[in-house]
Structures are given as structure tokens and as C-alpha cells.
Design an enzyme around this catalytic site. Structure first.
Site, PDB file in Angstrom:
ATOM      1  N   ASP A  14       0.845  -1.179   0.000  1.00  0.00           N
ATOM      2  CA  ASP A  14       0.000   0.000   0.000  1.00  0.00           C
ATOM      3  C   ASP A  14       0.893   1.245   0.000  1.00  0.00           C
ATOM      4  OD1 ASP A  14      -2.532   1.467   0.401  1.00  0.00           O
ATOM      5  OD2 ASP A  14      -1.696   1.895   2.379  1.00  0.00           O
ATOM      6  N   ASP A  16      -0.449   5.230   0.662  1.00  0.00           N
ATOM      7  CA  ASP A  16      -0.855   6.221   1.660  1.00  0.00           C
ATOM      8  C   ASP A  16      -0.940   5.585   3.040  1.00  0.00           C
ATOM      9  OD1 ASP A  16      -1.477   8.639  -0.008  1.00  0.00           O
ATOM     10  OD2 ASP A  16      -2.852   7.236  -0.956  1.00  0.00           O
ATOM     11  N   ASP A 209      -1.621  -0.357   5.969  1.00  0.00           N
ATOM     12  CA  ASP A 209      -1.901   0.295   7.251  1.00  0.00           C
ATOM     13  C   ASP A 209      -3.374   0.270   7.627  1.00  0.00           C
ATOM     14  OD1 ASP A 209      -2.358   2.312   5.080  1.00  0.00           O
ATOM     15  OD2 ASP A 209      -2.959   3.546   6.786  1.00  0.00           O
TER      16      ASP A 209
END
Length: 331
Positions: A14, A16, A209
Site C-alpha cells: 500500500d 498512503d 496500514d
């Protein structure tokens, strides 16, 4: 010593909240990825930028990336469109020109007005989305157009904090149309499937996240996952995670990739007891120790008990150092 990353043939990363926040690299992320031979593929729900622009941003921050290693929800959304409408069809674009370019790339015609008789609507994040384009999309969807959403992320992490994401805009159209979109991005399967297809990997590790996108997305296609606590999801989110959102590994930062896998594996640990008294989870060390209590290490153990007894009210301990750590989780 076999490191966590060496158990896998590729990393599906990922962006961001995992590698950067807005324009800034998350400290240590670049150094963590610089070690090892496993190829890195950058898999993002953000449909606002082209793969080339994403690769350029990553390169500027010092990551090894090029356009071929970037897989975006806009690309997966375009694939879904091509599978659901006739070639050359008009597609009303709610999003950036980068999203419109992906529509063109699959042989469809991007438009911005209901008057162009769109056969489909595609919706991705854009900071300039306003009432006018949402109104055009509402008209098209209510008239029967196929509706594809790049992702359903309710929030977007930035250097200033969390702001509304594409999912919040999708919610507005859902309320106005009483329709549900086809979804391209995580946790839906299309983006992960495209990333695996692009990488050619057999056993990748998903790293992110967010429990509700990255980790659930991995679960939906049967992949192992590593949650890093550098972005959206918090300790209390981990403890309350639904079965499909429970990570295989948990770490405070990406450098866990370069340490032994069992150091980050979520599971029981003989150094700790986790009991349920009918109301609370009670956490105690099984032996006297003067070592400081590591918050992430303890979280990996407590999570197992929390998932076993999801109706727990609080987490308690008679050990002051443990209580101090637990209070920091908001549990």
C-alpha cells in the site's frame, strides 16, 4: 536468519499511510524496502493520479519504482468497465483526468455530462469533485448506467490528518440513487487480482496500514498480510477487528520485513497470560521481568485473546507497566 520478506516471492505494498503521508515519506520506509531481492509492487486505492505520476513520486522519495510496478484502482476500475459495457461506450467520469485516461486505455469514451448518454459511471477520488458532477452521475445511475467505484475508502490520510475519501463521495451517490456500485479497489478482489497478475507472483505478502482495505483485501484473495501501525488503523482497531480483517503479522513499522517472521507473527506467547473473566481480558506476565513492555509485541499477543472473546469490555492488568501500555491503546 530467514527474514519475514524472504518467506514470500513479492511484496504488494500500500502507499498512503504505509510508505508516505501526502508528500512526505514515512520515516524508515525507504530503508526498510532497500534490503532484499523480492520485487515490490505498489498497490493503491487512490485513483486520482496516473501510474506514471505515482512512480515519479515514489522515485522522488527514494523508492525503487517505475510505471510497471504501480497498480492502481483506476486501472482495475477501467477493466471492470470494459467487462460490463460495449466497446466505445460513453462513461461518465467522476474523478481526475488520470481516471479518464484509464477509461480511454480500455477503448471507452470518457464524458462529463448525462446529456452524453453514458452507459456507465466511474467514480474515483478527486479533490475537485463537486455537486455538479455528482448530480450528473446521479442522473446517469438512476437511468440505469453501470456504476463502478474505484474504492470505498471513507477517509484519506494526509500530512494534516484524515480527510474524506472516495467512499464518502460514493455514500452520497448511494443515498441519492439507492444503488450499489461494483467496486474495484481493496478490499474488493479486482485490484489484488490485477496486482498478482502483473507481478506474476505465487506467494506474495500484502503490506498496508488499514484493516478495512489492505488486510481485508488480502483475506479476500487468500493472502498473508502485514499490518503496520503507521497510518489509519490503531491498536484498538486491531483488538476489535472482524475475522476477515485480522492480519497475519503486525508491526510498528516496515523494518519488520527484515527481521525474523516470528517476531511479527500474531499469536500466543508463553511469556504472557491472557484470560477472560467474563467481562474483561486480564493480561499478566508469566514470570518476573524488569524489561520494558513493548506495546506492539504485547498487542500481537493480546489480539489473539481479544479475537477469541470479542465481547470483552476492558483490558486490565495488576502489573503497572502493562496497564500503562494498555491505557495507551484506548482499550
Amino acid at each position: 536468519m530467514t527474514t519475514l520478506r524472504e518467506n514470500y516471492d513479492a511484496l504488494l505494498l500500500d502507499l498512503d499511510g504505509t510508505l508516505y503521508q501526502g508528500p512526505q515519506e514515512i520515516p524508515g520506509a525507504r530503508e526498510a524496502l532497500a534490503t532484499g531481492t523480492q520485487p515490490c509492487y505498489y498497490v493503491t486505492n487512490n485513483a486520482s493520479r496516473s501510474p506514471g505520476d505515482v512512480a515519479e513520486h515514489l522515485t522522488e522519495l527514494g523508492f525503487a519504482a517505475d510505471e510497471s510496478t504501480v497498480v492502481t484502482s483506476s486501472q482495475s476500475a477501467a477493466r471492470l468497465l470494459a467487462e460490463n459495457v460495449a466497446p466505445g461506450s460513453a462513461v461518465l467520469v467522476v474523478g481526475t483526468e488520470a481516471l479518464a485516461d484509464e477509461v480511454r486505455n480500455v477503448g471507452l469514451r470518457p464524458v462529463r455530462s448525462f446529456e452524453d448518454a453514458p452507459a456507465a459511471v466511474v467514480q474515483g477520488h478527486s479533490p475537485t469533485t463537486d455537486w455538479a458532477i455528482l448530480a450528473e452521475a446521479t442522473l446517469a445511475i438512476r437511468a440505469g448506467a453501470v456504476w463502478v467505484a474505484a474504492n470505498l475508502d471513507s477517509t484519506l490520510p494526509t500530512e494534516r490528518g484524515l480527510v474524506l475519501g472516495n467512499g464518502s463521495m460514493v455514500a452520497a451517490l448511494r443515498a441519492a440513487t439507492s444503488r450499489e456500485p461494483l467496486v474495484a479497489g481493496k478490499p474488493a478482489a479486482p485490484l489484488m487480482e490485477d496486482a498478482m497478475r502483473r507481478s506474476g507472483c505465487v506467494r506474495p505478502l500484502v503490506v498496508g496500514d488499514r484493516l478495512d482495505t489492505d488486510i481485508e483485501g488480502a483475506s479476500n484473495v487468500g493472502l498473508d498480510s502485514l499490518l503496520v501501525l503507521t497510518g489509519v488503523s490503531t491498536a484498538i482497531d486491531v483488538l476489535r477487528a472482524a475475522p476477515e480483517q485480522r492480519p497475519t503479522y503486525l508491526a510498528s513499522a516496515l523494518d519488520a520485513l527484515n527481521r525474523p517472521a516470528d517476531e511479527s507473527l500474531v499469536g500466543e506467547d508463553s511469556r504472557w497470560s491472557v484470560d477472560f473473566d467474563g467481562t474483561d481480558l486480564v493480561i499478566e506476565p508469566t514470570a518476573d521481568s524488569t524489561e520494558p513492555v513493548d506495546s506492539t509485541e504485547l498487542l500481537r499477543v493480546v489480539a489473539v485473546g481479544a479475537w477469541k472473546f470479542p465481547d470483552f469490555v476492558r483490558i486490565t492488568s495488576t502489573t503497572p507497566a502493562v496497564s500503562a501500555v494498555v491505557s495507551g491503546w484506548g482499550a
